[in-house]
Scaffold this motif. Structure first.
Motif, PDB file in Angstrom:
ATOM      1  N   ASN A  57     -12.178  36.961   9.196  1.00  0.00           N
ATOM      2  CA  ASN A  57     -11.174  36.315  10.058  1.00  0.00           C
ATOM      3  C   ASN A  57     -11.204  34.786   9.977  1.00  0.00           C
ATOM      4  O   ASN A  57     -11.079  34.094  10.998  1.00  0.00           O
ATOM      5  CB  ASN A  57     -11.356  36.768  11.510  1.00  0.00           C
ATOM      6  CG  ASN A  57     -10.099  36.531  12.341  1.00  0.00           C
ATOM      7  OD1 ASN A  57      -8.989  36.534  11.801  1.00  0.00           O
ATOM      8  ND2 ASN A  57     -10.267  36.307  13.631  1.00  0.00           N
ATOM      9  N   LYS A  58     -11.404  34.276   8.772  1.00  0.00           N
ATOM     10  CA  LYS A  58     -11.299  32.834   8.540  1.00  0.00           C
ATOM     11  C   LYS A  58     -11.097  32.612   7.043  1.00  0.00           C
ATOM     12  O   LYS A  58     -11.166  33.545   6.246  1.00  0.00           O
ATOM     13  CB  LYS A  58     -12.538  32.096   9.047  1.00  0.00           C
ATOM     14  CG  LYS A  58     -13.816  32.422   8.266  1.00  0.00           C
ATOM     15  CD  LYS A  58     -15.052  31.744   8.866  1.00  0.00           C
ATOM     16  CE  LYS A  58     -15.025  30.245   8.705  1.00  0.00           C
ATOM     17  NZ  LYS A  58     -16.294  29.615   9.146  1.00  0.00           N
ATOM     18  N   GLN A  59     -10.824  31.374   6.684  1.00  0.00           N
ATOM     19  CA  GLN A  59     -10.664  31.051   5.267  1.00  0.00           C
ATOM     20  C   GLN A  59     -11.967  31.348   4.526  1.00  0.00           C
ATOM     21  O   GLN A  59     -13.053  30.908   4.946  1.00  0.00           O
ATOM     22  CB  GLN A  59     -10.313  29.569   5.100  1.00  0.00           C
ATOM     23  CG  GLN A  59      -8.921  29.173   5.588  1.00  0.00           C
ATOM     24  CD  GLN A  59      -7.884  29.345   4.497  1.00  0.00           C
ATOM     25  OE1 GLN A  59      -7.995  28.798   3.418  1.00  0.00           O
ATOM     26  NE2 GLN A  59      -6.854  30.130   4.805  1.00  0.00           N
ATOM     27  N   LEU A  60     -11.879  32.089   3.426  1.00  0.00           N
ATOM     28  CA  LEU A  60     -13.090  32.422   2.673  1.00  0.00           C
ATOM     29  C   LEU A  60     -13.764  31.178   2.119  1.00  0.00           C
ATOM     30  O   LEU A  60     -14.990  31.123   2.026  1.00  0.00           O
ATOM     31  CB  LEU A  60     -12.749  33.393   1.537  1.00  0.00           C
ATOM     32  CG  LEU A  60     -12.286  34.800   1.938  1.00  0.00           C
ATOM     33  CD1 LEU A  60     -12.109  35.668   0.691  1.00  0.00           C
ATOM     34  CD2 LEU A  60     -13.257  35.467   2.899  1.00  0.00           C
ATOM     35  N   VAL A  61     -12.969  30.171   1.758  1.00  0.00           N
ATOM     36  CA  VAL A  61     -13.552  28.947   1.184  1.00  0.00           C
ATOM     37  C   VAL A  61     -14.326  28.148   2.219  1.00  0.00           C
ATOM     38  O   VAL A  61     -15.108  27.254   1.869  1.00  0.00           O
ATOM     39  CB  VAL A  61     -12.458  28.057   0.547  1.00  0.00           C
ATOM     40  CG1 VAL A  61     -11.883  28.713  -0.686  1.00  0.00           C
ATOM     41  CG2 VAL A  61     -11.375  27.720   1.556  1.00  0.00           C
ATOM     42  N   ASP A  62     -14.138  28.444   3.499  1.00  0.00           N
ATOM     43  CA  ASP A  62     -14.849  27.739   4.564  1.00  0.00           C
ATOM     44  C   ASP A  62     -16.095  28.474   5.019  1.00  0.00           C
ATOM     45  O   ASP A  62     -16.818  28.000   5.910  1.00  0.00           O
ATOM     46  CB  ASP A  62     -13.924  27.536   5.781  1.00  0.00           C
ATOM     47  CG  ASP A  62     -12.771  26.584   5.491  1.00  0.00           C
ATOM     48  OD1 ASP A  62     -12.918  25.749   4.573  1.00  0.00           O
ATOM     49  OD2 ASP A  62     -11.723  26.701   6.151  1.00  0.00           O
ATOM     50  N   CYS A  63     -16.369  29.626   4.429  1.00  0.00           N
ATOM     51  CA  CYS A  63     -17.485  30.459   4.886  1.00  0.00           C
ATOM     52  C   CYS A  63     -18.843  29.834   4.570  1.00  0.00           C
ATOM     53  O   CYS A  63     -19.044  29.241   3.509  1.00  0.00           O
ATOM     54  CB  CYS A  63     -17.410  31.841   4.249  1.00  0.00           C
ATOM     55  SG  CYS A  63     -16.194  32.912   4.999  1.00  0.00           S
ATOM     56  N   LEU A  64     -19.753  30.004   5.498  1.00  0.00           N
ATOM     57  CA  LEU A  64     -21.147  29.616   5.313  1.00  0.00           C
ATOM     58  C   LEU A  64     -21.980  30.891   5.196  1.00  0.00           C
ATOM     59  O   LEU A  64     -21.472  32.001   5.384  1.00  0.00           O
ATOM     60  CB  LEU A  64     -21.629  28.775   6.498  1.00  0.00           C
ATOM     61  CG  LEU A  64     -20.813  27.514   6.809  1.00  0.00           C
ATOM     62  CD1 LEU A  64     -21.309  26.870   8.097  1.00  0.00           C
ATOM     63  CD2 LEU A  64     -20.882  26.531   5.648  1.00  0.00           C
ATOM     64  N   GLN A  65     -23.259  30.720   4.928  1.00  0.00           N
ATOM     65  CA  GLN A  65     -24.131  31.886   4.795  1.00  0.00           C
ATOM     66  C   GLN A  65     -24.118  32.726   6.069  1.00  0.00           C
ATOM     67  O   GLN A  65     -24.105  33.958   6.009  1.00  0.00           O
ATOM     68  CB  GLN A  65     -25.564  31.449   4.480  1.00  0.00           C
ATOM     69  CG  GLN A  65     -26.519  32.628   4.314  1.00  0.00           C
ATOM     70  CD  GLN A  65     -27.889  32.205   3.845  1.00  0.00           C
ATOM     71  OE1 GLN A  65     -28.014  31.334   2.976  1.00  0.00           O
ATOM     72  NE2 GLN A  65     -28.927  32.797   4.411  1.00  0.00           N
ATOM     73  N   ILE A  66     -24.107  32.082   7.225  1.00  0.00           N
ATOM     74  CA  ILE A  66     -24.105  32.796   8.495  1.00  0.00           C
ATOM     75  C   ILE A  66     -22.859  33.674   8.640  1.00  0.00           C
ATOM     76  O   ILE A  66     -22.904  34.757   9.222  1.00  0.00           O
ATOM     77  CB  ILE A  66     -24.218  31.798   9.687  1.00  0.00           C
ATOM     78  CG1 ILE A  66     -24.388  32.561  11.001  1.00  0.00           C
ATOM     79  CG2 ILE A  66     -23.028  30.878   9.732  1.00  0.00           C
ATOM     80  CD1 ILE A  66     -25.674  33.316  11.128  1.00  0.00           C
ATOM     81  N   ASP A  67     -21.739  33.219   8.072  1.00  0.00           N
ATOM     82  CA  ASP A  67     -20.504  34.019   8.128  1.00  0.00           C
ATOM     83  C   ASP A  67     -20.634  35.289   7.297  1.00  0.00           C
ATOM     84  O   ASP A  67     -20.164  36.358   7.702  1.00  0.00           O
ATOM     85  CB  ASP A  67     -19.321  33.187   7.619  1.00  0.00           C
ATOM     86  CG  ASP A  67     -19.025  31.984   8.499  1.00  0.00           C
ATOM     87  OD1 ASP A  67     -18.935  32.158   9.724  1.00  0.00           O
ATOM     88  OD2 ASP A  67     -18.900  30.877   7.950  1.00  0.00           O
ATOM     89  N   ILE A  68     -21.271  35.168   6.127  1.00  0.00           N
ATOM     90  CA  ILE A  68     -21.470  36.339   5.265  1.00  0.00           C
ATOM     91  C   ILE A  68     -22.439  37.314   5.925  1.00  0.00           C
ATOM     92  O   ILE A  68     -22.250  38.527   5.888  1.00  0.00           O
ATOM     93  CB  ILE A  68     -21.987  35.927   3.878  1.00  0.00           C
ATOM     94  CG1 ILE A  68     -21.021  34.936   3.199  1.00  0.00           C
ATOM     95  CG2 ILE A  68     -22.198  37.153   2.998  1.00  0.00           C
ATOM     96  CD1 ILE A  68     -19.638  35.497   2.944  1.00  0.00           C
ATOM     97  N   GLU A  69     -23.480  36.763   6.566  1.00  0.00           N
ATOM     98  CA  GLU A  69     -24.441  37.626   7.256  1.00  0.00           C
ATOM     99  C   GLU A  69     -23.777  38.385   8.401  1.00  0.00           C
ATOM    100  O   GLU A  69     -24.021  39.583   8.601  1.00  0.00           O
ATOM    101  CB  GLU A  69     -25.609  36.783   7.779  1.00  0.00           C
ATOM    102  CG  GLU A  69     -26.494  36.229   6.662  1.00  0.00           C
ATOM    103  CD  GLU A  69     -27.519  35.225   7.166  1.00  0.00           C
ATOM    104  OE1 GLU A  69     -27.412  34.817   8.353  1.00  0.00           O
ATOM    105  OE2 GLU A  69     -28.403  34.842   6.393  1.00  0.00           O
ATOM    106  N   THR A  70     -22.928  37.689   9.160  1.00  0.00           N
ATOM    107  CA  THR A  70     -22.191  38.330  10.254  1.00  0.00           C
ATOM    108  C   THR A  70     -21.250  39.397   9.706  1.00  0.00           C
ATOM    109  O   THR A  70     -21.106  40.482  10.273  1.00  0.00           O
ATOM    110  CB  THR A  70     -21.386  37.286  11.052  1.00  0.00           C
ATOM    111  OG1 THR A  70     -22.270  36.288  11.546  1.00  0.00           O
ATOM    112  CG2 THR A  70     -20.640  37.929  12.214  1.00  0.00           C
ATOM    113  N   PHE A  71     -20.623  39.075   8.577  1.00  0.00           N
ATOM    114  CA  PHE A  71     -19.720  40.015   7.903  1.00  0.00           C
ATOM    115  C   PHE A  71     -20.467  41.303   7.526  1.00  0.00           C
ATOM    116  O   PHE A  71     -19.958  42.413   7.708  1.00  0.00           O
ATOM    117  CB  PHE A  71     -19.132  39.342   6.667  1.00  0.00           C
ATOM    118  CG  PHE A  71     -18.558  40.287   5.644  1.00  0.00           C
ATOM    119  CD1 PHE A  71     -17.375  40.961   5.883  1.00  0.00           C
ATOM    120  CD2 PHE A  71     -19.213  40.511   4.443  1.00  0.00           C
ATOM    121  CE1 PHE A  71     -16.843  41.838   4.945  1.00  0.00           C
ATOM    122  CE2 PHE A  71     -18.699  41.375   3.504  1.00  0.00           C
ATOM    123  CZ  PHE A  71     -17.505  42.043   3.759  1.00  0.00           C
TER     124      PHE A  71
END
Length: 308
Positions: A57-71
């Motif tokens: 639910n955000k721009q993939l290019v803005d993702c950080l490691q924490i976003d991938i972990e949450t994903f």
């Protein structure tokens, strides 16, 4: 406050033009086309990116490691580990490309590993099951039945993938071999046929006759045979034969691999026959059926018969 010093990291980030997801997808897929990736691979990337973006639910290019972990944590509530790893592989390719070409500052996948999954037993068919399946197919006494018998023989004899099988044309059939041109890794290879398969294949070609399509396997209306149709028919044959295992073209591929390993084939030869790009995939088969190889070693070990 003076303004003679260097800009802070935060201020430098404000100056840098950020790439959008649409721009990132455009250059990523352009590279895919330039590398001549298979259409199925490109479609796989597109589907996985779209699905991942809906969860993140955000721009993939803005993702950080924490976003991938949450994903990953969210995905574990929605799908199997195998499906999550399939998606992570697609994201890894995407972020590795963007990071390598300096379109993003940090690669959010750099420290992310695939999820551990239990090694599932790969089902194969034994002699009795194969014989029962053939009897079930032969009961039809029809062109479709004979075509499917020949398909089964070729799948068991060569281990070709379903996508490779439907791509075979009549001119690809040699005296006792078939040239497989439409392969997963784009490298043509030759697979060889047993005498029984050669005989049945020659009979099929005569019965098939001349039709508009060059494809070897055709429908009853002389059209090109689709992969889904083959899959569906063999699933039905399996049920009709009362075989509890999954009956599919991939099951035949695994069955062929196991039988060749038990017979003593080396991993490198099997790798060439199956069209694997990575020897690790072939070795996985070897390890799975290690008990059978151990039995063969006891029977045919090099020290047997030597008085030591």
């Amino acid at each position: 406050m003076g303004r003679r010093g260097k800009l802070t990291n935060e201020e430098l980030l404000m100056l840098k033009k950020k790439i959008t997801d649409d721009e990132a997808f455009e250059i990523f897929f352009r590279d895919c086309y330039l590398r001549n990736l298979r259409p199925a691979t490109i479609e796989y990337y597109k589907n996985e990116f779209h699905a991942a973006k809906k969860i993140i639910n955000k721009q993939l290019v803005d993702c950080l490691q924490i976003d991938i972990e949450t994903f990953i944590l969210q995905s574990k509530q929605l799908m199997k580990v195998t499906s999550i790893n399939t998606r992570l592989r697609a994201l890894r390719s995407f972020y590795n490309f963007l990071s390598k070409n300096k379109h993003i500052d940090e690669n959010p996948m750099r420290n992310i590993k695939l999820l551990r999954d239990r090694q599932k037993t790969i089902e194969t068919l034994d002699n009795k099951e194969i014989e029962t399946l053939l009897k079930t197919i032969r009961k039809q006494n029809s062109f479709i039945g004979f075509r499917d018998e020949v398909i089964l023989l070729i799948l068991l004899d060569t281990g070709v993938r379903l996508s490779e099988l439907v791509g075979i044309e009549v001119n690809d059939v040699m005296e006792n071999s078939i040239i497989v041109r439409k392969t997963k890794n784009l490298f043509e290879r030759t697979v060889y046929l047993s005498d029984t398969t050669v005989e049945q294949l020659n009979r099929y070609i005569k019965i098939r006759g001349n039709v508009e399509t060059d494809k070897l396997f055709i429908t009853q209306d002389n059209g090109e045979l689709k992969p889904h149709s083959i899959q569906t028919r063999f699933t039905k044959y399996g049920k009709d034969a009362r075989i509890t295992k999954r009956v599919s073209p991939h099951t035949f591929r695994h069955t062929m691999a196991k039988r060749m390993i038990v017979a003593g084939i080396d991993a490198f030869s099997l790798m060439a026959i199956l069209g694997h790009q990575d020897i690790a995939i072939t070795k996985k088969y070897v390890n799975l059926w290690g008990s059978d190889i151990e039995r063969k070693h006891r029977e045919y070990g090099a020290l047997r018969g030597i008085k030591l």
